[in-house]
Enzyme design. Structure first.
Site, short mmCIF file in Angstrom:
data_model
loop_
_atom_site.label_atom_id
_atom_site.label_comp_id
_atom_site.label_asym_id
_atom_site.label_seq_id
_atom_site.Cartn_x
_atom_site.Cartn_y
_atom_site.Cartn_z
N HIS A 75 -7.68 -13.84 -6.58
CA HIS A 75 -8.21 -12.52 -5.83
C HIS A 75 -9.74 -12.33 -6.81
CE1 HIS A 75 -8.75 -8.61 -4.63
NE2 HIS A 75 -7.76 -8.62 -3.95
N LYS A 100 0.93 -1.22 0.01
CA LYS A 100 0.00 0.13 -0.05
C LYS A 100 0.84 1.12 0.03
CE LYS A 100 -3.61 -2.75 0.38
NZ LYS A 100 -4.60 -2.88 -0.41
C1 CAP Z 1 -6.32 -5.96 1.49
C2 CAP Z 1 -6.61 -5.94 -0.09
C3 CAP Z 1 -7.64 -6.89 -0.90
C4 CAP Z 1 -8.87 -7.13 0.00
C5 CAP Z 1 -9.91 -7.62 -1.11
C6 CAP Z 1 -7.09 -4.50 -0.38
O1 CAP Z 1 -5.54 -4.98 1.86
O2 CAP Z 1 -5.57 -5.86 -0.96
O3 CAP Z 1 -7.71 -6.61 -2.06
O4 CAP Z 1 -8.52 -7.94 0.93
O5 CAP Z 1 -11.01 -8.01 -0.29
O6 CAP Z 1 -6.69 -3.97 -1.43
O7 CAP Z 1 -8.10 -4.16 0.08
P1 CAP Z 1 -5.31 -4.53 3.43
P2 CAP Z 1 -11.32 -9.82 0.01
O8 CAP Z 1 -4.89 -5.61 4.10
O9 CAP Z 1 -4.66 -3.30 3.31
O10 CAP Z 1 -6.94 -4.52 3.83
O11 CAP Z 1 -9.96 -10.40 0.89
O12 CAP Z 1 -12.45 -9.98 0.92
O13 CAP Z 1 -11.68 -10.34 -1.26
MG MG Z 2 -6.22 -5.56 -2.67
#
Ligand code: CAP
Ligand code: MG
Length: 456
Positions: free
Chosen positions: A283, A163
């Site tokens: 994903h 991030k």
């Molecule tokens: C998590 C993440 C994932 C989410 C998607 C994001 O980042 O990389 O894409 O987990 O949801 O971009 O938000 P963080 P899911 O750890 O910073 O939240 O796993 O429910 O599909």
């Molecule tokens: Mg993500």
């Protein structure tokens, strides 16, 4: 019409004989428009008709019409429950090609969600028969294969997504990989790309793939510990995705990542069959437009408001198509999961997934299990709950929950490792933090607490 009159509705009490051999079963929840409110039986029959052999009217049934065969092959609605507007549909296995997921979905959930007589629709689950399970490839590596590859017998695998989601150059991402792989005595295993990072002017796919895998190789050689990089090949051109998978292989990678909903079911199936021996990380970005339901009935069999298919059904499809890891949601995540993460984990991991009041269960006939990926706003303070609920055969992904640690990235890694160790040792996190007030975990807990951050 009553149950005995509608040709697409089975008589009361009817059950498919030998369902695991001869039928695909779907579990459906609906709401009807006012004009159709008193016609639940016919609406259920119409769903069975439209998704198998029928249409809105009787058609020519003379010579050459195909009607005798259609009659033999027609699906029937059964287990009708008018109090909850739920029912099941049984489709004979010969109504579909055994190894054609797109063909199957065009039938069982193809047109029916769009019918004007429905105000809301949710496909709660699909149960696949043996022949169909065995016609799909399933995961190439599965849980044991990846454990063997990593040399790790127990415990969740830990990883981080950079991030900002997009912003680092290829080299900056490789530098981050080095930090993740070496902090906290090299206990951390993985780095992944974010769902929207593909090949951008300031971070080209090939540059990133090469740079991160070089770091992976160097650290593996120095430390003797295996690491992984989930490198995102997502593209709407299948050829480009396969080329990118080839590059990962050529640079020594063992995993690729793809956005399986945005690229589509055929892309996942083709990738499983054609990719050069890489594990597939799935994903699910964009799934909410298919799975999200805002009515209270999403938790049980109450009223539903939207048109959707549950993540339980999607996870089954992904196991059949052959991904090795899949984002299945988590308790205490920032993303909606309706408390279903454990049901999804059961679909991904177990040899025989049990039936529940809102799911149909599944015998996997030896198909390899898939790693459940717990992710979405996770941070050290929530990890014991995640591990206690989902077990240890999971991948734990913390992006912000590592990179946002007030003391920096290394401390973020350390805090996640500390939280994992407490959960694995069945320890009490509160007590541990009291005993270690100066630890990275204590700082993370002071900063983020023990609950997910929902609004940010
Ligand atoms: C998590 C993440 C994932 C989410 C998607 C994001 O980042 O990389 O894409 O987990 O949801 O971009 O938000 P963080 P899911 O750890 O910073 O939240 O796993 O429910 O599909
Ligand atoms: Mg993500």
């Amino acid at each position: 019409m009553s149950e005995n009159e509608n040709p697409y509705v089975a008589p009361k009490g009817w059950k498919p004989k030998n369902p695991d051999e001869d039928y695909i079963i779907t579990y459906i929840d609906i709401e009807m428009i006012d004009e159709a409110k008193d016609k639940f039986v016919d609406v259920a029959g119409a769903c069975a008709a439209e998704s198998s052999t029928g249409t809105w009217t009787k058609v020519y049934d003379g010579k050459g019409s195909g009607v005798p065969m259609a009659d033999k092959m027609k699906a029937v609605a059964f287990d009708l429950e008018p109090e909850t507007n739920t029912f099941k549909i049984a489709y004979k296995v010969d109504l579909f090609e055994l190894d054609n997921m797109s063909g199957l979905l065009a039938g069982v959930v193809g047109n029916i969600g769009g019918m004007k007589m429905l105000k809301a629709f949710r496909c709660l689950d699909i149960r696949f028969p043996r022949k169909m399970v065995q016609a799909f490839p399933g995961p190439q590596f599965g849980i044991d294969g990846i454990r063997e590859q990593m040399g790790i017998e127990r415990g969740p695998l830990l990883l981080t997504v950079p991030k900002p989601k997009v912003g680092r150059t290829a080299q900056e991402q490789a530098d981050l990989a080095r930090i993740l792989f070496t902090a906290a005595n090299g206990e951390y295993q993985g780095i992944k790309d974010d769902e929207n990072l593909t090949s951008l002017p300031f971070n080209k796919f090939e540059d990133r793939c090469k740079a991160v895998l070089e770091v992976q190789k160097e650290i593996e050689e120095k430390s003797g510990k295996k690491k992984f990089y989930l490198c995102n090949v997502t593209h709407s051109n299948m050829e480009t995705m396969l080329d990118r998978a080839g590059m990962i292989k050529a640079y020594g990678g063992r995993w690729m990542m793809m956005d399986v909903v945005a690229t589509g079911f055929s892309a996942v199936h083709t990738m499983r069959l054609k990719n050069p021996g890489l594990a597939i990380h799935a994903h699910r970005a964009m799934h909410a437009l298919m799975t999200r339901e805002s009515g209270p009935g999403v938790y049980d069999k109450g009223v539903i408001f939207d048109f959707s298919m549950s993540m339980v059904a999607v996870a089954k499809i992904m196991r059949l198509l052959g991904v090795d890891s899949f984002h299945g949601g988590a308790p205490k995540a920032k993303m909606e999961d309706y408390g279903e993460a454990k049901l999804i984990r059961d679909v991904l991991e177990l040899d025989i997934t049990p039936e529940t009041s809102i799911t149909l269960g599944q015998n996997w006939y030896g198909m390899k299990p898939v790693w459940h990926v717990a992710s979405g706003g996770l941070h050290p303070g929530v990890l014991p709950d995640v591990i206690n609920r989902l077990g240890e055969n999971i991948m734990i992904q913390c992006g912000g929950g590592v990179l946002g640690h007030p003391w920096g990235i290394e401390a973020g890694v350390e805090a996640v490792v500390q939280a994992r160790d407490i959960a694995m040792g069945r320890g009490n996190m509160d007590e541990w933090i009291k005993e270690h007030p100066d630890s990275a975990l204590a700082k993370a807990a002071e900063y983020w607490g023990f609950a997910p951050k929902i609004v940010y």
